[in-house]
Design an enzyme around this catalytic site. Sequence first.
Site, mmCIF file in Angstrom:
data_model
loop_
_atom_site.group_PDB
_atom_site.id
_atom_site.type_symbol
_atom_site.label_atom_id
_atom_site.label_comp_id
_atom_site.label_asym_id
_atom_site.label_seq_id
_atom_site.Cartn_x
_atom_site.Cartn_y
_atom_site.Cartn_z
ATOM 1 N N GLU A 89 -42.919 -23.099 -4.219
ATOM 2 C CA GLU A 89 -44.009 -24.067 -4.232
ATOM 3 C C GLU A 89 -44.550 -24.393 -2.848
ATOM 4 O O GLU A 89 -43.843 -24.259 -1.849
ATOM 5 C CB GLU A 89 -43.509 -25.379 -4.848
ATOM 6 C CG GLU A 89 -43.088 -25.204 -6.263
ATOM 7 C CD GLU A 89 -42.494 -26.472 -6.845
ATOM 8 O OE1 GLU A 89 -42.861 -27.572 -6.405
ATOM 9 O OE2 GLU A 89 -41.663 -26.341 -7.744
ATOM 10 N N CYS A 113 -28.034 -31.074 -2.784
ATOM 11 C CA CYS A 113 -28.324 -32.520 -2.776
ATOM 12 C C CYS A 113 -28.553 -33.007 -4.210
ATOM 13 O O CYS A 113 -29.294 -32.382 -4.971
ATOM 14 C CB CYS A 113 -29.554 -32.820 -1.909
ATOM 15 S SG CYS A 113 -29.332 -32.346 -0.196
ATOM 16 N N CYS A 116 -32.198 -33.580 -5.653
ATOM 17 C CA CYS A 116 -33.255 -32.606 -5.360
ATOM 18 C C CYS A 116 -33.348 -31.540 -6.441
ATOM 19 O O CYS A 116 -32.342 -30.917 -6.808
ATOM 20 C CB CYS A 116 -32.984 -31.960 -4.005
ATOM 21 S SG CYS A 116 -34.255 -30.779 -3.551
ATOM 22 N N GLU A 160 -33.493 -24.789 2.620
ATOM 23 C CA GLU A 160 -33.027 -25.453 3.833
ATOM 24 C C GLU A 160 -33.402 -24.533 4.995
ATOM 25 O O GLU A 160 -32.818 -23.465 5.165
ATOM 26 C CB GLU A 160 -31.510 -25.665 3.740
ATOM 27 C CG GLU A 160 -30.815 -26.025 5.037
ATOM 28 C CD GLU A 160 -31.462 -27.174 5.803
ATOM 29 O OE1 GLU A 160 -31.763 -28.213 5.202
ATOM 30 O OE2 GLU A 160 -31.685 -27.010 7.014
ATOM 31 N N LEU A 215 -31.498 -38.088 6.136
ATOM 32 C CA LEU A 215 -30.285 -38.886 6.348
ATOM 33 C C LEU A 215 -29.859 -39.561 5.046
ATOM 34 O O LEU A 215 -28.743 -39.385 4.586
ATOM 35 C CB LEU A 215 -30.538 -39.914 7.458
ATOM 36 C CG LEU A 215 -29.319 -40.575 8.060
ATOM 37 C CD1 LEU A 215 -28.367 -39.555 8.657
ATOM 38 C CD2 LEU A 215 -29.724 -41.590 9.128
ATOM 39 N N CYS A 333 -40.497 -32.060 -4.663
ATOM 40 C CA CYS A 333 -39.805 -30.780 -4.453
ATOM 41 C C CYS A 333 -39.290 -30.118 -5.710
ATOM 42 O O CYS A 333 -38.489 -30.689 -6.435
ATOM 43 C CB CYS A 333 -38.575 -31.002 -3.580
ATOM 44 S SG CYS A 333 -38.896 -31.947 -2.146
HETATM 45 N N1 SAH Z 1 -33.750 -28.845 3.052
HETATM 46 C C1 SAH Z 1 -34.573 -29.654 3.881
HETATM 47 C C2 SAH Z 1 -36.055 -29.662 3.518
HETATM 48 C C3 SAH Z 1 -36.472 -29.714 2.064
HETATM 49 S S1 SAH Z 1 -36.535 -31.213 1.176
HETATM 50 C C4 SAH Z 1 -34.033 -31.070 3.938
HETATM 51 O O1 SAH Z 1 -33.064 -31.348 3.272
HETATM 52 O O2 SAH Z 1 -34.562 -31.869 4.704
HETATM 53 C C5 SAH Z 1 -37.728 -32.259 1.882
HETATM 54 C C6 SAH Z 1 -37.364 -33.736 1.759
HETATM 55 O O3 SAH Z 1 -37.491 -34.220 0.418
HETATM 56 C C7 SAH Z 1 -35.922 -34.005 2.167
HETATM 57 O O4 SAH Z 1 -35.876 -35.164 2.944
HETATM 58 C C8 SAH Z 1 -35.259 -34.238 0.832
HETATM 59 O O5 SAH Z 1 -34.071 -34.941 0.988
HETATM 60 C C9 SAH Z 1 -36.347 -34.971 0.081
HETATM 61 N N2 SAH Z 1 -36.195 -34.991 -1.372
HETATM 62 C C10 SAH Z 1 -35.729 -34.045 -2.197
HETATM 63 N N3 SAH Z 1 -35.728 -34.456 -3.454
HETATM 64 C C11 SAH Z 1 -36.220 -35.718 -3.453
HETATM 65 C C12 SAH Z 1 -36.458 -36.680 -4.460
HETATM 66 N N4 SAH Z 1 -36.187 -36.443 -5.731
HETATM 67 N N5 SAH Z 1 -36.984 -37.869 -4.069
HETATM 68 C C13 SAH Z 1 -37.260 -38.120 -2.774
HETATM 69 N N6 SAH Z 1 -37.056 -37.251 -1.786
HETATM 70 C C14 SAH Z 1 -36.524 -36.061 -2.118
#
Ligand code: SAH
Length: 348
Positions: A89, A113, A116, A160, A215, A333
Amino acid sequence: MTELTGLTEEELTGWVRSEGFPAFRGKQIFQWIHQGVDFEGMTNLPQNLRQDLATKAVAQPVTIRTQRVSALDGTVKFLYGLRDGNCVEGVLMRYKFGVSLCISTQVGCRMGCRFCASTLEGCVRNLSAGEMLGEILQANRYLAGEEKKVSHVVLMGSGEPLDNYEQVIRFLRLLREEHGIRLSLRNVSLSTCGLVPEMKRLAEENLPVTLCVSLHAPNDAIRRQLMPVAVKYSIPEVLDACRYYIAKTGRRVIFEYALTDGLNASEENAAELAEILRSLQCHVNLIPLNAVPERQLRGVSEKTVRRFLEVLEARHISCTRRREMGDDIEGACGQLRRKVLQTEMGDK
Ligand code: SAH
């Protein structure tokens, strides 16, 4: 088949010569490639050369498979198709300062995570540098009618970025090529879940991108409930890597913090966050968690966001609430990809 979008002009010229074509064609082809043009559109090349190239190389490793435009704010969500049938995407957001594109760096993700959607089926494969560039080139083609181009890039789609280190660095270098798209690295943000060794390595690359760190918690006990990577690297280690990045690059780090009901969103959590970030040159981006139906995690009310923000501000931590865009088009995402894949599988 050689993927030409992944090559520097020098490498492309070398390839052109090795195929027996005159070297000056290298620059011409490079310029076309970075305009997102396929071989048949390379009108200053002889017809037989164009046909020959098409049998040996790929000019467009990425296509736009579907797109959805938000009726709310004009945000566009792309589902990009890759040559092996996979898809990733991208999200195009329109701002006063320009057009920002969020791109993917992997098909899926292996970081796990809990909140996610990109990680639910693990990581299928890394994207190549040429595919990452291809995501921008296709978005530029989409924008061509409006005489606009992507001006800002965020590596925040699926994947990532620091788990695909070599290709991401190659991609960043391609953005600076003299006859390429010439996107300033100051307009590029790279987001990581906090892979400490790679963060330090990135600090030494001399690439002035903005480092964003997911974080999502003020302490390791909470962070470990949300992010498996927190078991491997503690918050003090992540913050040390951030200090190193700031010292090396002179740039502040941005922390992303998804407020999750009952887990990390209280005023005490905010106070603890302010404490650990004290004296760090940083900014905090707050966003209410986007609920993922597969997990039992929920976002928070506007009031909770505001309170959290106020606690940070009172403690002199620079912070904002991130604007949510494209809420009506599965902007978050991995959600569109999952929906399309599920529909396709359901159709079979
Ligand atoms: N892997 C990287 C970049 C991709 S995710 C990372 O972890 O930073 C981009 C951002 O969206 C990250 O901060 C992730 O933690 C956040 N994210 C993912 N799923 C989410 C959700 N359901 N609600 C809010 N933020 C989310």
